[in-house]
Design a protein around this motif. Structure first.
Motif, PDB file in Angstrom:
ATOM      1  N   GLU A 135      -6.786  -1.433-105.734  1.00  0.00           N
ATOM      2  CA  GLU A 135      -6.531  -2.621-106.375  1.00  0.00           C
ATOM      3  C   GLU A 135      -5.399  -2.294-107.403  1.00  0.00           C
ATOM      4  OE1 GLU A 135     -10.345  -4.054-108.113  1.00  0.00           O
ATOM      5  OE2 GLU A 135     -11.180  -3.925-106.025  1.00  0.00           O
ATOM      6  N   THR A 136      -5.344  -1.063-108.162  1.00  0.00           N
ATOM      7  CA  THR A 136      -4.311  -0.778-109.111  1.00  0.00           C
ATOM      8  C   THR A 136      -3.046  -0.768-108.271  1.00  0.00           C
ATOM      9  OG1 THR A 136      -5.923   0.345-110.415  1.00  0.00           O
ATOM     10  CG2 THR A 136      -3.635   0.982-110.825  1.00  0.00           C
ATOM     11  N   LEU A 137      -2.903   0.100-107.355  1.00  0.00           N
ATOM     12  CA  LEU A 137      -1.747   0.035-106.499  1.00  0.00           C
ATOM     13  C   LEU A 137      -1.116  -1.307-106.047  1.00  0.00           C
ATOM     14  CD1 LEU A 137      -2.156   3.524-104.843  1.00  0.00           C
ATOM     15  CD2 LEU A 137      -0.848   2.842-107.078  1.00  0.00           C
ATOM     16  N   VAL A 138      -2.211  -2.066-105.607  1.00  0.00           N
ATOM     17  CA  VAL A 138      -1.624  -3.513-105.066  1.00  0.00           C
ATOM     18  C   VAL A 138      -0.959  -4.295-106.258  1.00  0.00           C
ATOM     19  CG1 VAL A 138      -2.577  -5.725-104.409  1.00  0.00           C
ATOM     20  CG2 VAL A 138      -3.208  -3.755-103.190  1.00  0.00           C
ATOM     21  N   LYS A 139      -1.711  -4.098-107.337  1.00  0.00           N
ATOM     22  CA  LYS A 139      -1.150  -5.014-108.611  1.00  0.00           C
ATOM     23  C   LYS A 139       0.343  -4.303-109.086  1.00  0.00           C
ATOM     24  CE  LYS A 139      -5.466  -6.143-110.696  1.00  0.00           C
ATOM     25  NZ  LYS A 139      -6.673  -5.825-111.736  1.00  0.00           N
ATOM     26  N   GLN A 140       0.536  -2.889-109.051  1.00  0.00           N
ATOM     27  CA  GLN A 140       1.557  -2.535-109.228  1.00  0.00           C
ATOM     28  C   GLN A 140       2.712  -2.651-108.213  1.00  0.00           C
ATOM     29  OE1 GLN A 140       1.162   1.847-109.415  1.00  0.00           O
ATOM     30  NE2 GLN A 140      -0.015   1.871-111.253  1.00  0.00           N
TER      31      GLN A 140
END
Length: 345
Positions: free
Chosen positions: A339-344
């Motif tokens: 989820e964090t890398l999708v947002k980034q």
């Protein structure tokens, strides 16, 4: 008042180095440490100086004369950056040799290597039965000289054998988890790991979880907090009883607390991508040669995510290291990383 212990540390802005430096700053004996770090960023140096009272020197890992001098002025060196840089470790060892010759001091080197030195060429097609034990010195000696990190490790062991340093080599495995310590919060250090995020980013880009081959190869894993604990446990043991802690060929310390297959990681990524609406199938599929080249820098580099690296950190545990996070913790941490890398992105 007794003199403070001079410590030189590389990798302060990195994932491992930042975690270890944060623990040193929080150490019960922190007021007895005189810590100097080398870093490229003047702005981060200012934060370290003003907020954490850490001495900083601006430079790169190619400033060999500067590094040699900094090392010569330190009793303890934490080398926590770039475990494959031979010219860099040569400069570090040169500085330690000069200190020993000038002062008669026996300086201490705590070096970062990695269980990547144990890898094979499985390409994700099988799980090896070979398991390395850090208490098995003959097995450690049998690692091929051309293995990753080995050229640096061998130079360090030779320096220990010659008797002008005491060397301790820490070999973390698949490090995972967000680092949340004070240096990350201050914007100084990286809080994200490398190995698992590489697979996540590639899987996001191709819109389906990927793996090398069939994902059958096995690796150990270790949480970033447990990794930092290993360095500090080792440091404390050395300070408490320098002659009682294995060094040189007896000084390899594996950082692991269980092992996973690469398929398990990719399947957890796939399930999260489906939940986020990025993929329609949770089942990982093999990366093509072109995808390995595109997402991992080269096909050969990408094949590293299909290697076996099996290790047991019994020597690490023998000095009092007690890792807390499990393989299940690693797998349950993956959705948040996705989820964090999708947002980034």
């Amino acid at each position: 008042m007794s003199a403070k212990t001079p410590i030189f540390l590389t990798g302060a802005t990195g994932y491992i180095g930042g975690a270890v430096l944060a623990r040193l700053l929080e150490h019960p004996s922190a007021d007895t440490f005189d810590i100097t770090v080398l870093l490229r960023s003047a702005s981060k140096a200012k934060i370290l100086q003003s907020q954490f009272s850490v001495k900083t020197v601006i430079g790169t890992h190619q400033d060999y004369d500067k590094i040699e001098t900094l090392v010569e002025n330190a009793h303890i060196v934490f080398h926590l950056a770039d475990s494959d840089d031979v010219p860099l470790i040569t400069a570090i060892l040169s500085g330690m040799r000069k200190r020993h010759a000038r002062l008669g001091d026996l300086p201490i080197l705590i070096q970062t290597s990695g269980t990547g030195t144990l890898t094979d060429d499985a390409r994700g097609l099988y799980a090896t039965e070979t398991i390395y034990d850090d208490l098995n010195v003959e097995q450690i000696k049998s690692i091929p000289s051309e293995a990753p990190h080995r050229s640096v490790d061998l130079l360090i062991v030779e320096a220990d054998t010659q008797g002008y340093i005491r060397a301790y080599i820490v070999l973390p495995s698949t490090i995972y988890g967000p680092a949340t310590h004070s240096l990350v919060r201050a914007g100084v250090s990286n809080g994200i790991s490398i190995q698992i995020p590489f697979v996540i980013r590639a899987s996001i880009a191709r819109k389906q979880a990927g793996m090398v081959g069939e994902g059958k190869a096995l690796w150990p894993d270790v949480h970033i907090d447990d990794t930092a604990d290993l360095y500090i446990t080792l440091f404390d043991a050395i300070v408490r009883d320098p002659s009682g802690v294995g060094h040189g060929w007896n000084g390899f310390y594996f950082g692991e607390n269980g092992e996973h297959s690469w398929y398990q990681i990719s399947k957890a990524i796939g399930e999260t991508l489906v939940r986020l609406g990025i993929s329609t199938d949770p089942e990982p599929t093999p990366f093509t040669s072109e995808e390995l080249d595109k997402y991992f820098g080269s096909e050969q580099s990408g094949l590293g995510w299909g290697t076996n690296s099996r290790a047991r950190g019994n020597r690490a545990r023998s000095i009092g290291w007690t890792p807390k996070h499990t393989v299940e913790d690693m797998l349950t941490s993956i959705p948040q990383e996705v989820e964090t890398l999708v947002k980034q992105k």
